[in-house]
Design an enzyme around this catalytic site. Structure first.
Site, PDB file in Angstrom:
ATOM      1  N   ASN A 248      -9.221   2.889  -2.039  1.00  0.00           N
ATOM      2  CA  ASN A 248     -10.618   3.828  -0.734  1.00  0.00           C
ATOM      3  C   ASN A 248      -8.965   4.689  -0.483  1.00  0.00           C
ATOM      4  OD1 ASN A 248     -12.717   2.159  -0.416  1.00  0.00           O
ATOM      5  ND2 ASN A 248     -10.818   1.368   1.554  1.00  0.00           N
TER       6      ASN A 248
ATOM      7  N   HIS B 138       0.696  -0.994   0.107  1.00  0.00           N
ATOM      8  CA  HIS B 138      -0.148   0.298   0.071  1.00  0.00           C
ATOM      9  C   HIS B 138       0.646   1.131  -0.337  1.00  0.00           C
ATOM     10  CE1 HIS B 138      -4.030   0.548   0.686  1.00  0.00           C
ATOM     11  NE2 HIS B 138      -4.359   1.001   1.112  1.00  0.00           N
TER      12      HIS B 138
END
Length: 189
Positions: free
Chosen positions: A112, A19
């Site tokens: 997100n 990430h």
């Protein structure tokens, strides 16, 4: 003025995770441009510099991935930057490790962090560089993106981070179209 945002999560436990390729790319870009991350502003660690006479702000939001929009919106409002002068760099599970894709805008694609940015800016036309991390085979999505790269994936992703940093520099100097023309479809595989 231009703003480049690398997405990731703050904290040493996340530094080498999938990430955080946005942070990794921004660190390399800052090194290439001789910009230091010296201050905290806009809920982010930021570095400021000049490229070709134009002011550049590099941002690593410290809000955690899912709240990245708060930091981006704060900087965009403060500097009154047009969305065409904003670039986001982040991980993408729909791309295999080693691939990058540059787009002038689009949907959040289930990411997100991008969803948060689109929501806060009320617009999808934000330039982006996506770095492939692949999809999980067994792990949940959350666990997968918060895991470090296995060696075989890192060997593919590391060169794609370098290409993404180069593409961001082309975006800064020449715009989104030249960056797309030179770097879309390039793979370290």
């Amino acid at each position: 003025m231009k703003i480049i945002v690398g997405l990731g999560n703050p904290g040493s436990q996340y530094e080498a995770t999938r990430h955080n390729v946005g942070f990794m790319t921004l660190d390399l870009l800052a090194e290439n441009l001789n910009i230091d991350f010296r201050k905290q502003a806009h809920f982010s660690t930021v570095g400021e510099g000049r490229v070709g006479g134009e002011k550049v702000l590099l941002m690593k939001p410290m809000t955690f991935m899912n709240l990245s929009g708060r930091a981006v919106r704060d900087a965009v409002d403060f500097y009154k930057v047009d969305l065409t002068d904003l670039l986001i760099i982040y991980d993408d599970m729909d791309l295999s490790p080693g691939r990058i894709r540059i787009r002038p805008g689009g949907s959040d694609g289930g990411h997100n962090g991008i969803n948060s940015i689109i929501s806060h800016l009320s617009g999808r036309q934000v330039a982006r560089i996506k770095i492939g991390i692949g999809r999980p085979e067994r792990e949940t999505t959350v666990k997968y993106v918060l895991m470090p790269f296995p060696d075989q994936d890192w060997d593919l992703v590391k060169p794609s981070i370098e290409k993404a940093a180069q593409a961001a520099e082309v975006w800064l100097k020449e715009g989104i179209e030249p960056a797309m023309n030179r770097y879309n479809g390039i793979s370290s595989q």
